[in-house]
Write an enzyme that holds these catalytic residues in place. Structure first.
Site, mmCIF file in Angstrom:
data_model
loop_
_atom_site.group_PDB
_atom_site.id
_atom_site.type_symbol
_atom_site.label_atom_id
_atom_site.label_comp_id
_atom_site.label_asym_id
_atom_site.label_seq_id
_atom_site.Cartn_x
_atom_site.Cartn_y
_atom_site.Cartn_z
ATOM 1 N N GLY A 161 47.024 4.251 -14.723
ATOM 2 C CA GLY A 161 47.514 5.385 -15.373
ATOM 3 C C GLY A 161 47.205 6.591 -15.011
ATOM 4 N N ARG A 162 46.864 7.667 -15.768
ATOM 5 C CA ARG A 162 46.414 9.299 -15.220
ATOM 6 C C ARG A 162 45.242 9.009 -14.244
ATOM 7 N NH1 ARG A 162 47.804 10.194 -21.170
ATOM 8 N NH2 ARG A 162 46.096 8.763 -21.395
ATOM 9 N N ILE A 163 44.359 8.456 -14.683
ATOM 10 C CA ILE A 163 43.069 8.603 -13.791
ATOM 11 C C ILE A 163 43.157 7.413 -12.550
ATOM 12 C CG2 ILE A 163 40.511 8.182 -13.590
ATOM 13 C CD1 ILE A 163 40.523 8.674 -16.757
ATOM 14 N N ARG A 183 50.194 -3.738 -16.945
ATOM 15 C CA ARG A 183 50.987 -4.648 -17.657
ATOM 16 C C ARG A 183 52.708 -4.714 -17.026
ATOM 17 N NH1 ARG A 183 48.821 -3.459 -23.588
ATOM 18 N NH2 ARG A 183 49.080 -1.382 -22.661
ATOM 19 N N ILE A 238 34.919 2.364 -13.950
ATOM 20 C CA ILE A 238 34.765 3.821 -14.768
ATOM 21 C C ILE A 238 35.541 4.017 -15.931
ATOM 22 C CG2 ILE A 238 36.893 4.660 -13.336
ATOM 23 C CD1 ILE A 238 33.875 6.754 -13.311
ATOM 24 N N ARG A 240 35.829 1.211 -19.190
ATOM 25 C CA ARG A 240 34.905 0.741 -20.203
ATOM 26 C C ARG A 240 34.237 -0.079 -19.950
ATOM 27 N NH1 ARG A 240 35.299 5.166 -22.070
ATOM 28 N NH2 ARG A 240 36.084 5.890 -23.962
ATOM 29 N N ASP A 264 29.796 2.983 -14.082
ATOM 30 C CA ASP A 264 29.579 4.100 -14.928
ATOM 31 C C ASP A 264 29.511 3.960 -16.585
ATOM 32 O OD1 ASP A 264 29.320 7.046 -15.336
ATOM 33 O OD2 ASP A 264 31.386 7.264 -16.042
ATOM 34 N N GLU A 269 26.533 0.650 -24.833
ATOM 35 C CA GLU A 269 25.714 1.845 -24.230
ATOM 36 C C GLU A 269 24.911 2.369 -25.504
ATOM 37 O OE1 GLU A 269 29.129 4.317 -22.863
ATOM 38 O OE2 GLU A 269 29.508 2.942 -20.959
ATOM 39 N N HIS A 287 27.433 6.919 -17.765
ATOM 40 C CA HIS A 287 28.528 7.221 -18.242
ATOM 41 C C HIS A 287 28.986 8.803 -18.176
ATOM 42 C CE1 HIS A 287 31.843 6.450 -21.564
ATOM 43 N NE2 HIS A 287 32.398 7.418 -20.838
HETATM 44 P P1 NAP Z 1 46.204 6.040 -19.366
HETATM 45 O O1 NAP Z 1 47.030 7.068 -18.615
HETATM 46 O O2 NAP Z 1 46.635 5.488 -20.834
HETATM 47 O O3 NAP Z 1 46.270 4.589 -18.458
HETATM 48 C C1 NAP Z 1 45.604 3.335 -18.597
HETATM 49 C C2 NAP Z 1 46.413 2.280 -17.614
HETATM 50 O O4 NAP Z 1 45.894 1.111 -18.069
HETATM 51 C C3 NAP Z 1 47.871 2.547 -17.928
HETATM 52 O O5 NAP Z 1 48.448 2.345 -16.858
HETATM 53 C C4 NAP Z 1 48.122 1.064 -18.515
HETATM 54 O O6 NAP Z 1 49.350 0.646 -18.213
HETATM 55 C C5 NAP Z 1 46.825 0.255 -18.214
HETATM 56 N N1 NAP Z 1 46.756 -0.951 -19.053
HETATM 57 C C6 NAP Z 1 46.287 -0.838 -20.509
HETATM 58 N N2 NAP Z 1 46.143 -1.947 -20.835
HETATM 59 C C7 NAP Z 1 46.229 -2.881 -19.844
HETATM 60 C C8 NAP Z 1 46.170 -4.156 -19.717
HETATM 61 N N3 NAP Z 1 45.976 -5.098 -20.733
HETATM 62 N N4 NAP Z 1 46.415 -4.859 -18.731
HETATM 63 C C9 NAP Z 1 46.726 -4.100 -17.441
HETATM 64 N N5 NAP Z 1 46.850 -2.789 -17.668
HETATM 65 C C10 NAP Z 1 46.469 -2.352 -18.604
HETATM 66 O O7 NAP Z 1 44.781 6.286 -19.351
HETATM 67 P P2 NAP Z 1 43.583 7.338 -18.457
HETATM 68 O O8 NAP Z 1 43.683 8.681 -19.030
HETATM 69 O O9 NAP Z 1 43.810 7.013 -17.192
HETATM 70 O O10 NAP Z 1 42.324 6.671 -18.893
HETATM 71 C C11 NAP Z 1 41.985 5.355 -18.853
HETATM 72 C C12 NAP Z 1 40.666 4.982 -19.350
HETATM 73 O O11 NAP Z 1 39.464 5.495 -18.775
HETATM 74 C C13 NAP Z 1 40.352 5.516 -20.739
HETATM 75 O O12 NAP Z 1 41.021 4.967 -21.763
HETATM 76 C C14 NAP Z 1 38.576 5.368 -20.801
HETATM 77 O O13 NAP Z 1 38.500 4.271 -21.466
HETATM 78 C C15 NAP Z 1 38.137 5.643 -19.522
HETATM 79 N N6 NAP Z 1 37.492 6.741 -19.111
HETATM 80 C C16 NAP Z 1 36.367 6.801 -18.831
HETATM 81 C C17 NAP Z 1 35.583 7.957 -18.508
HETATM 82 C C18 NAP Z 1 34.208 7.735 -18.153
HETATM 83 O O14 NAP Z 1 33.641 8.841 -18.311
HETATM 84 N N7 NAP Z 1 33.848 6.764 -17.318
HETATM 85 C C19 NAP Z 1 36.237 9.129 -18.564
HETATM 86 C C20 NAP Z 1 37.740 8.960 -19.314
HETATM 87 C C21 NAP Z 1 38.210 7.931 -19.319
HETATM 88 P P3 NAP Z 1 50.166 -0.425 -19.007
HETATM 89 O O15 NAP Z 1 50.080 -0.103 -20.368
HETATM 90 O O16 NAP Z 1 51.664 -0.634 -18.436
HETATM 91 O O17 NAP Z 1 49.657 -1.719 -18.978
HETATM 92 C C1 8YV Z 2 33.295 10.690 -22.324
HETATM 93 C C2 8YV Z 2 35.099 9.167 -21.804
HETATM 94 O O1 8YV Z 2 32.358 10.704 -21.801
HETATM 95 O O2 8YV Z 2 36.926 10.344 -22.114
HETATM 96 C C3 8YV Z 2 36.588 9.125 -22.267
HETATM 97 O O3 8YV Z 2 37.211 8.150 -22.631
HETATM 98 O O4 8YV Z 2 34.772 8.015 -21.735
HETATM 99 C C4 8YV Z 2 34.232 10.110 -21.487
HETATM 100 O O5 8YV Z 2 35.190 11.521 -20.894
HETATM 101 C C5 8YV Z 2 33.481 10.126 -23.861
HETATM 102 O O6 8YV Z 2 34.592 10.070 -24.510
HETATM 103 C C6 8YV Z 2 32.455 10.899 -24.471
HETATM 104 O O7 8YV Z 2 32.134 10.557 -25.894
#
Ligand code: NAP
Ligand code: 8YV
Length: 333
Positions: A161-163, A183, A238, A240, A264, A269, A287
């Site tokens: 996705g975006r990240i 998917r 990175i 969930r 991370d 948590e 995190h």
């Molecule tokens: P996004 O743009 O919505 O990307 C999510 C990707 O996951 C999409 O490409 C989606 O594609 C894929 N996906 C979803 N369900 C799936 C499944 N069951 N099987 C295979 N692929 C699947 O979201 P994003 O902005 O990149 O963020 C992604 C996630 O990173 C967030 O939801 C958050 O949980 C996590 N995050 C963590 C941190 C941190 O601090 N560690 C910070 C920010 C975000 P399809 O729909 O085509 O399957």
């Molecule tokens: C934050 C994140 O740490 O954006 C997310 O999905 O996991 C992190 O950027 C978290 O949401 C803070 O509550």
């Protein structure tokens, strides 16, 4: 900005970034409760609250049906974070409540962190630093040559996705081949697509997970996936913690099924399982993917900008897909 925003009550349950709280306090009528708990909602809040701004991951608790049902006049839940697994968005959508998240403003920061974590894991940077600080460089000589290297690796992104894309672009610049599993394939994207996570894991030696925490991703990275990744395999999470079978990961690290992991995020948590703390060849972070002052402030602004846009313009800036079609009741007629 219309002055009647001051009469709109916004509830902040639990801890939220102070910049959001300050802006909400200057713009709306702010009420706060200690945590996300329907038992703390007073009759006055029931009658007056039209918006909620929250960070379920920090405040604890979940914004679920019971909490939202206790706020019958709530129109919008502004979630601090792009991941909104702390809010039952499907229930919200079915009950006319819009949920917003904070996409894009954190993408590059989180991708930077993911790449840093990958390199730290592979080249053992935290252990090498500890070697220096403990005086062992002077006393015992050079830190060991790292058994693992990024050179010659092939990268698999679980969640393009975006990240995921921002991570891929960075690692492409490192000269590494990229493959991914979603998917559905991303239209026009040249990286190799694998229809299943197992196919992806078998095709690469470095798996980076950045999928959201949903029922469809729960414990997706399990013993079978780790076995497919193989003994030179490196796993980075990175996204969930809920997407990983943590006992299986700890076992795979302990018995050499995979070589190393950089994490991370964790399933419960801030509790990190003892087996992961003890597992060899891990780098564990609390995190911090988006956790710079710069990026957290941008997220805090987007939380409040969503509330302002909703109450002034009748549309949210970044609604989540489950609630994207919802419009304010007063605009619907
Ligand atoms: P996004 O743009 O919505 O990307 C999510 C990707 O996951 C999409 O490409 C989606 O594609 C894929 N996906 C979803 N369900 C799936 C499944 N069951 N099987 C295979 N692929 C699947 O979201 P994003 O902005 O990149 O963020 C992604 C996630 O990173 C967030 O939801 C958050 O949980 C996590 N995050 C963590 C941190 C941190 O601090 N560690 C910070 C920010 C975000 P399809 O729909 O085509 O399957
Ligand atoms: C934050 C994140 O740490 O954006 C997310 O999905 O996991 C992190 O950027 C978290 O949401 C803070 O509550």
């Amino acid at each position: 900005m219309p002055s009647d925003l001051e009469s709109v009550t916004v509830l902040v349950p639990g801890k939220l970034h102070q910049h959001s709280v300050d802006r909400i306090g200057r713009t709306f009528r702010l009420v706060e409760i200690e945590r996300i708990d329907p038992a703390l909602i007073t009759d006055e809040m029931k009658a007056s609250v039209r918006g909620v701004a929250a960070s379920p991951a920090i405040g604890g608790g979940m914004i679920g049906p019971e909490f939202m049902a206790a706020l019958p006049n709530a129109e919008i839940i502004a979630n601090f974070g792009v991941g909104y697994d702390g809010v039952d968005a499907r229930w919200a959508g079915e009950h006319g409540i819009v949920v917003t998240n904070t996409p894009d403003v954190l993408t590059e920061e989180v991708a930077d962190t993911a790449v840093g974590l990958l390199i730290a894991t592979i080249r053992e940077l935290p252990k090498a630093e500890a070697w220096l600080r403990e005086g062992r460089w002077r006393g015992d000589g050079n830190y060991r040559l790292s058994p693992l290297t990024l050179r010659g690796r092939s990268i698999g992104i679980f969640g393009m996705g975006r990240i995921g894309l921002a991570i891929a672009r960075r690692l492409e610049a490192f000269g590494l081949p990229i493959a991914y599993h979603n998917r559905r394939p991303v239209e026009g994207l040249g990286y190799a697509y694998h229809r299943t996570l197992k196919d992806l894991a078998a095709a690469v030696d470095t798996l980076i997970s950045v999928v959201p925490g949903t029922p469809s991703t729960a414990r997706a990275v399990n013993a079978e996936i780790l076995a497919a990744l193989g003994p030179t395999g490196v796993f980075v999470n990175i996204g969930r913690g809920s997407t990983v079978d943590e006992p299986a990961l700890a076992a795979a690290l302990a018995d050499g099924t995979i070589a190393a992991a950089g994490l991370d995020v964790f399933a419960d948590e801030p509790n990190v399982p003892e087996a992961l703390l003890e597992a060899p060849n891990t780098v564990l972070l609390p995190h911090i993917g988006s956790a710079s002052e710069h990026t957290r402030r941008a997220m805090a602004d987007l939380v409040v900008d969503n509330l302002i846009s909703w109450f002034c313009e009748g549309r949210a800036l970044t609604p989540v897909p489950e609630t994207a079609k919802i419009r304010p009741a007063r605009h619907s007629g």
